[in-house]
Design a protein around this motif. Structure first.
Motif, PDB file in Angstrom:
ATOM      1  N   ILE A 134       0.814  -1.248   0.096  1.00  0.00           N
ATOM      2  CA  ILE A 134       0.083   0.049   0.186  1.00  0.00           C
ATOM      3  C   ILE A 134       0.801   1.043   0.021  1.00  0.00           C
ATOM      4  O   ILE A 134       2.096   1.326   0.712  1.00  0.00           O
ATOM      5  CB  ILE A 134      -1.028   0.060   0.862  1.00  0.00           C
ATOM      6  N   ASP A 135       0.559   2.213  -0.717  1.00  0.00           N
ATOM      7  CA  ASP A 135       0.989   3.613  -0.803  1.00  0.00           C
ATOM      8  C   ASP A 135       0.346   4.455  -0.945  1.00  0.00           C
ATOM      9  O   ASP A 135      -0.720   4.718  -1.600  1.00  0.00           O
ATOM     10  CB  ASP A 135       1.924   3.515  -2.134  1.00  0.00           C
ATOM     11  N   MET A 136       0.435   5.268   0.136  1.00  0.00           N
ATOM     12  CA  MET A 136      -0.511   6.657   0.101  1.00  0.00           C
ATOM     13  C   MET A 136      -0.337   7.643  -1.107  1.00  0.00           C
ATOM     14  O   MET A 136       0.684   7.700  -1.582  1.00  0.00           O
ATOM     15  CB  MET A 136      -0.351   7.381   1.263  1.00  0.00           C
ATOM     16  N   ASP A 137      -1.309   8.275  -1.667  1.00  0.00           N
ATOM     17  CA  ASP A 137      -1.113   9.005  -2.684  1.00  0.00           C
ATOM     18  C   ASP A 137      -0.779  10.302  -2.545  1.00  0.00           C
ATOM     19  O   ASP A 137      -1.375  11.112  -1.653  1.00  0.00           O
ATOM     20  CB  ASP A 137      -2.668   8.986  -3.623  1.00  0.00           C
ATOM     21  N   ILE A 150       6.860   6.293   6.017  1.00  0.00           N
ATOM     22  CA  ILE A 150       5.555   7.002   6.524  1.00  0.00           C
ATOM     23  C   ILE A 150       4.624   6.840   5.846  1.00  0.00           C
ATOM     24  O   ILE A 150       3.241   6.711   6.178  1.00  0.00           O
ATOM     25  CB  ILE A 150       6.108   8.332   6.718  1.00  0.00           C
ATOM     26  N   ASP A 151       4.715   6.531   4.560  1.00  0.00           N
ATOM     27  CA  ASP A 151       3.446   6.338   3.533  1.00  0.00           C
ATOM     28  C   ASP A 151       3.316   4.951   3.002  1.00  0.00           C
ATOM     29  O   ASP A 151       2.701   4.717   2.029  1.00  0.00           O
ATOM     30  CB  ASP A 151       3.139   7.623   2.645  1.00  0.00           C
ATOM     31  N   GLU A 152       3.851   3.955   3.662  1.00  0.00           N
ATOM     32  CA  GLU A 152       4.030   2.590   2.806  1.00  0.00           C
ATOM     33  C   GLU A 152       4.277   1.586   3.624  1.00  0.00           C
ATOM     34  O   GLU A 152       4.657   1.585   4.683  1.00  0.00           O
ATOM     35  CB  GLU A 152       5.451   2.692   1.821  1.00  0.00           C
TER      36      GLU A 152
END
Ligand code: MG
Length: 362
Positions: free
Chosen positions: A19-22, A116-118
């Motif tokens: 998952i990777d935040m956009d 932080i975002d993955e």
């Protein structure tokens, strides 16, 4: 009926979700300042494009102007002067990051935190379909943070990460072993994790531009060119093979700090003072997290962007400021500073050891 489904499931082996935040930093900012929505937003440095610093995140609107991560803020400004520039507010992003990781941990505790975002999740044992799991995650994250993410699901980490990047933003890409030929092989080699600009250049010289062309090369050629370890990695990765496990118990490998001078610095005393300050900050990271270090690495970047590092190692891990500083300065002595302008100074402490009793240890 159920037996058949299980057998089929097993034949696919692992199910790994990446998952990777956009546009994470930009999305957090847009979320708390709705007036930013629809405008080009660039997050980086101190948020002042007349000062030094690089782009950490650009929102999708800003990307239309060609602005991308790691680009100097000044260049971003030239590409789009009307963009809104904001400083990095790491604390705020970290708080949001904790919320979305909590949603993930509700799906499974087999989670590898990669920033932080993955994150990666091992969903092999989860009985829901890929689509259902993805929907649970997306809805949960949206409810808690108001943000969107992109998800890739594949038999391993390597493919899951490539998949999550294929359909951004708010994407879901499911990749099975059968997709390697149709969907992995047409991609440019840079999409493969572990291939940077240098390897890309080497491979282009061999007329290799796509992952499929790389996969068609005999492994001996890659080993001869890149050595056994990296050569084999390239061969396997290009065929979508990756057995690396999900690493759930995360320990820091190092702590580091660096600073880019507003104006290139050639005064030794100013450089030494900066190094002492950075050392102090790194030591406070060590103390706060309860670690001692066995090596210290100094990084110096000259005004022409040439970068050198010097390392100093010892047998017994240390955590006291004066010891770390002594090591950092012994590194500094080994750097040629005569008449040279310095752009950046950085210090890293590594080979960390957890201190059992933090008070008597430090
Ligand atoms: Mg991201």
């Amino acid at each position: 009926m159920q037996k058949k489904a299980m057998a089929q499931h097993k034949s696919f082996g692992r199910r790994i979700l990446h998952i990777d935040m956009d546009a994470f930093f930009a999305s957090v900012e847009e979320n708390r300042k709705p007036e930013l929505k629809g405008k080009p937003v660039v997050i980086g440095g101190m948020g002042d494009p007349s000062k030094r610093g690089v782009v950490s995140t650009a929102n999708y609107e800003a990307r239309k102007y060609g602005i991308s991560s790691a680009m100097p803020l000044r260049t971003a400004y030239k590409l789009c002067p009307r963009a809104i520039f904001l400083p990095v507010d790491y604390k705020a992003y970290l708080a949001v990051s904790r919320y979305f990781k909590a949603v993930l941990l509700n799906i499974t505790t087999i989670m590898e935190d990669v920033g932080i975002d993955e994150a990666y999740l091992d969903i092999s044992e989860n009985r829901d379909t890929d689509e259902k799991i993805s929907e649970k995650i997306k809805t949960g994250i949206y409810e808690k943070t108001g943000l969107t993410c992109s998800i890739g699901i594949a038999p391993n980490k390597l493919l899951a990460k490539i998949a999550s990047d294929m359909n951004k933003p708010d994407g879901l890409t499911i990749f099975s072993g059968e997709d390697i030929e149709n969907r992995l092989w047409p991609l440019p080699i840079r999409k493969l994790y572990g291939i940077g600009p240098k390897t890309e250049e080497h491979l282009k010289a061999l007329n290799i531009a796509t992952i499929g062309q790389l996969a068609a090369l005999p492994p001996e050629v890659l080993v001869a060119r890149f050595g056994p370890s990296y050569g084999h990695y390239l061969h396997e990765a290009s065929r979508g093979i990756d057995e690396s496990p999900i690493i759930t118990s995360w320990e820091p490998k190092s702590f580091s700090r660096e600073i880019t001078f507003q104006v290139d610095e050639k005064n030794w005393q100013a450089i030494a003072r900066t190094l002492a300050e950075l050392t102090k900050e790194v030591v406070s990271d060590l103390a706060e997290k309860g670690y001692a270090a066995r090596n210290v690495i100094l990084k110096i970047r000259y005004s022409d962007f040439r970068t050198v590092t010097r390392a100093c190692s010892i047998d017994q891990a240390v955590g006291k400021e004066e010891e770390i500083r002594r090591m950092a300065f012994s590194c500094l002595k080994r750097v040629d500073l005569s008449g040279k302008k310095i752009r950046l100074v950085g210090v890293r402490v590594g080979r960390l050891e957890k201190i059992k009793n933090a008070i008597s240890g430090v």
